[in-house]
Design an enzyme around this catalytic site. Structure first.
Site, PDB file in Angstrom:
ATOM      1  N   PRO A  23       1.019  -0.996  -0.117  1.00 19.76           N
ATOM      2  CA  PRO A  23       0.303  -0.432   0.095  1.00 19.76           C
ATOM      3  C   PRO A  23       0.292   0.989  -0.309  1.00 19.76           C
ATOM      4  O   PRO A  23       0.092   2.111  -0.480  1.00 19.76           O
ATOM      5  CB  PRO A  23      -0.682   0.168   1.312  1.00 19.76           C
ATOM      6  CG  PRO A  23       0.032  -1.215   1.961  1.00 19.76           C
ATOM      7  CD  PRO A  23       0.708  -2.215   1.064  1.00 19.76           C
ATOM      8  N   GLY A  80       5.382  -1.613  -7.256  1.00 21.93           N
ATOM      9  CA  GLY A  80       6.358  -1.648  -8.326  1.00 21.93           C
ATOM     10  C   GLY A  80       7.369  -2.397  -8.274  1.00 21.93           C
ATOM     11  O   GLY A  80       6.913  -3.686  -7.554  1.00 21.93           O
ATOM     12  N   ASP A  81       8.553  -2.795  -9.344  1.00 21.09           N
ATOM     13  CA  ASP A  81       9.034  -3.602  -9.183  1.00 21.09           C
ATOM     14  C   ASP A  81       9.901  -3.753  -8.352  1.00 21.09           C
ATOM     15  O   ASP A  81      10.660  -5.672  -7.818  1.00 21.09           O
ATOM     16  CB  ASP A  81      11.014  -3.434 -10.426  1.00 21.09           C
ATOM     17  CG  ASP A  81       9.591  -2.929 -11.414  1.00 21.09           C
ATOM     18  OD1 ASP A  81       9.205  -3.555 -12.381  1.00 21.09           O
ATOM     19  OD2 ASP A  81       9.927  -1.409 -12.316  1.00 21.09           O
ATOM     20  N   SER A 112       5.726   3.795  -8.891  1.00 17.71           N
ATOM     21  CA  SER A 112       6.436   4.839  -9.093  1.00 17.71           C
ATOM     22  C   SER A 112       6.826   4.396 -10.675  1.00 17.71           C
ATOM     23  O   SER A 112       7.636   5.356 -11.475  1.00 17.71           O
ATOM     24  CB  SER A 112       7.261   5.574  -8.544  1.00 17.71           C
ATOM     25  OG  SER A 112       8.002   5.571  -7.001  1.00 17.71           O
ATOM     26  N   ARG A 185       8.895  10.324  -3.895  1.00 15.02           N
ATOM     27  CA  ARG A 185       8.036   8.823  -3.938  1.00 15.02           C
ATOM     28  C   ARG A 185       6.373   9.615  -4.009  1.00 15.02           C
ATOM     29  O   ARG A 185       6.134   9.548  -5.321  1.00 15.02           O
ATOM     30  CB  ARG A 185       8.020   8.155  -2.809  1.00 15.02           C
ATOM     31  CG  ARG A 185       8.885   7.071  -2.505  1.00 15.02           C
ATOM     32  CD  ARG A 185       8.235   5.827  -1.729  1.00 15.02           C
ATOM     33  NE  ARG A 185       9.731   4.549  -2.535  1.00 15.02           N
ATOM     34  CZ  ARG A 185       8.783   3.783  -3.683  1.00 15.02           C
ATOM     35  NH1 ARG A 185       8.233   4.383  -4.108  1.00 15.02           N
ATOM     36  NH2 ARG A 185      10.375   2.653  -3.564  1.00 15.02           N
TER      37      ARG A 185
END
Length: 369
Positions: A23, A80-81, A112, A185
């Site tokens: 989250p 994200g990754d 992001s 971020r």
């Protein structure tokens, strides 16, 4: 329509998926986006979800390493990754990793960077999109239920760590941007633009030795890299049956130990001063950075880029602007080199700068993959 020559599996219907969701990722909207965009599409496609919300770093890693995964048909990462990096390495730590790695994985962009999601969107032939449109496209692919193979690269460091990486390894400018921009971020993908401008202002040079095994000259192997049917598992050529203990990780068949010189048929880059080194195995480095347009999910290839010292800030900025369209190599910049390789080694002269694997920070030390 799948690209020719790829073999696809199909998820069962009805389908049960485990969604691992961070989250906090990106600008913190992953849970809202999941409920608003993803859940209604999955319900319509007869896909039942169990949502696991991560509460701390390594939470997903522990979950997939220790849990019985048999009740789920696929593992979905909504983040994200970095979270997918945790999941892949958690699976590879299981005693039954060979079986566990057959479980299809799905990435839904909730961070992001979202490089893998952007890459898969590109391989599928969709238009370049970002944000909710990219999320919708990736969810649609999950609903269709086709899956195929993806290469992993095995990375080993001088201190004895071993990682399995699906996206890329970096040192220098790109890694600095990635990690320095963490504090922005909340900006979403704009954090990388701001980070790029800040790192341009204080452009640094890194000293080290870069070596690689070019794609074309494979010695001691009957598997030509061009052979689409050559079985490559986790970026390794499989050893003859019976050469490894059951449950042991695949051997790094192309590498010699880090303390030894690279084999004679490797190439050693004559320059030793770099602005950046980046070994990428997917097409996209970020939603708006098409770094390796030739890359495919399982081409058995590491796309190695390095930028030699002496490049001007203006030229560097031009290259990054061109990379949004994947036309940076057309600029024929003498400082930017690109070579498709099977393996590489990077030996920094001093422990300076940040190294990253799949966007996660590493200590700076000799590494090979």
């Amino acid at each position: 329509c799948p690209p020719p020559g790829d073999s696809y599996g199909v998820l069962p219907r009805p389908c049960h998926v485990l969604v691992l969701l961070n989250p906090q990722s990106g600008s913190g909207r992953a849970l809202d986006d999941f409920q608003a965009v993803v859940q209604p599409m999955l319900a319509e496609a007869d896909i039942a979800t169990t949502v696991f919300i991560t509460e701390r770093p390594h939470h997903a890693h522990e979950k997939v390493r220790d849990e019985d995964l048999s009740q789920w048909d696929t593992l979905v990462v909504m983040s994200g990754d970095g979270l997918l990096f945790e999941v892949v390495n958690g699976l590879m730590e299981r005693p039954d990793w060979k079986e566990a790695m057959k479980k299809p994985l799905c990435i839904l962009p909730g961070g992001s960077g979202n490089a893998l999601a952007a890459s898969i969107n590109y391989y599928a032939g969709y238009d370049h999109v970002a944000k909710k449109k990219l999320l919708t496209n990736c969810t649609f692919m999950l609903c269709k239920g086709l899956y195929t193979q993806m290469d992993l690269v095995s990375l080993s460091t001088a201190s004895g760590k071993r990682f399995f990486s699906f996206l890329g390894f970096g040192w220098g400018f790109i890694s600095d941007v990635d990690i320095d921009s963490e504090k922005y971020r909340w900006l979403g993908s704009a954090r990388f633009t701001l980070g790029t401008l800040q790192c341009l202002a204080k452009l640094r040079v890194y000293q080290g030795r870069l070596s690689y095994l070019p794609m074309a000259t494979e010695q001691g192997s009957s598997l030509a890299p061009q052979d689409p049917h050559a079985p490559v598992t986790n970026g390794h050529i499989p050893q003859p049956a019976g050469t490894e203990a059951p449950g042991s990780l695949p051997p790094d068949s192309l590498l010699v130990p880090l303390g030894q010189p690279v084999p004679a048929h490797w190439t050693v880059v004559p320059e030793e001063e770099f602005v950046l080194v980046y070994a990428i195995y997917q097409s996209h480095l970020g939603t708006n950075l098409l770094m390796a347009p030739a890359a495919r999910l399982h081409d058995g290839c590491i796309h190695l880029f390095y930028m030699k010292a002496g490049i001007s800030r203006v030229t560097l900025l031009k290259l990054f602007l061109a990379m949004s369209r994947g036309t940076h190599l057309d600029l024929n910049c003498p400082h930017l080199c690109y070579v498709p390789v099977r393996a590489f080694r990077l030996e920094p002269r001093v422990a300076a700068g940040i190294m990253t694997v799949d966007g996660e920070a590493l200590a700076c030390e000799p590494v090979q993959g």
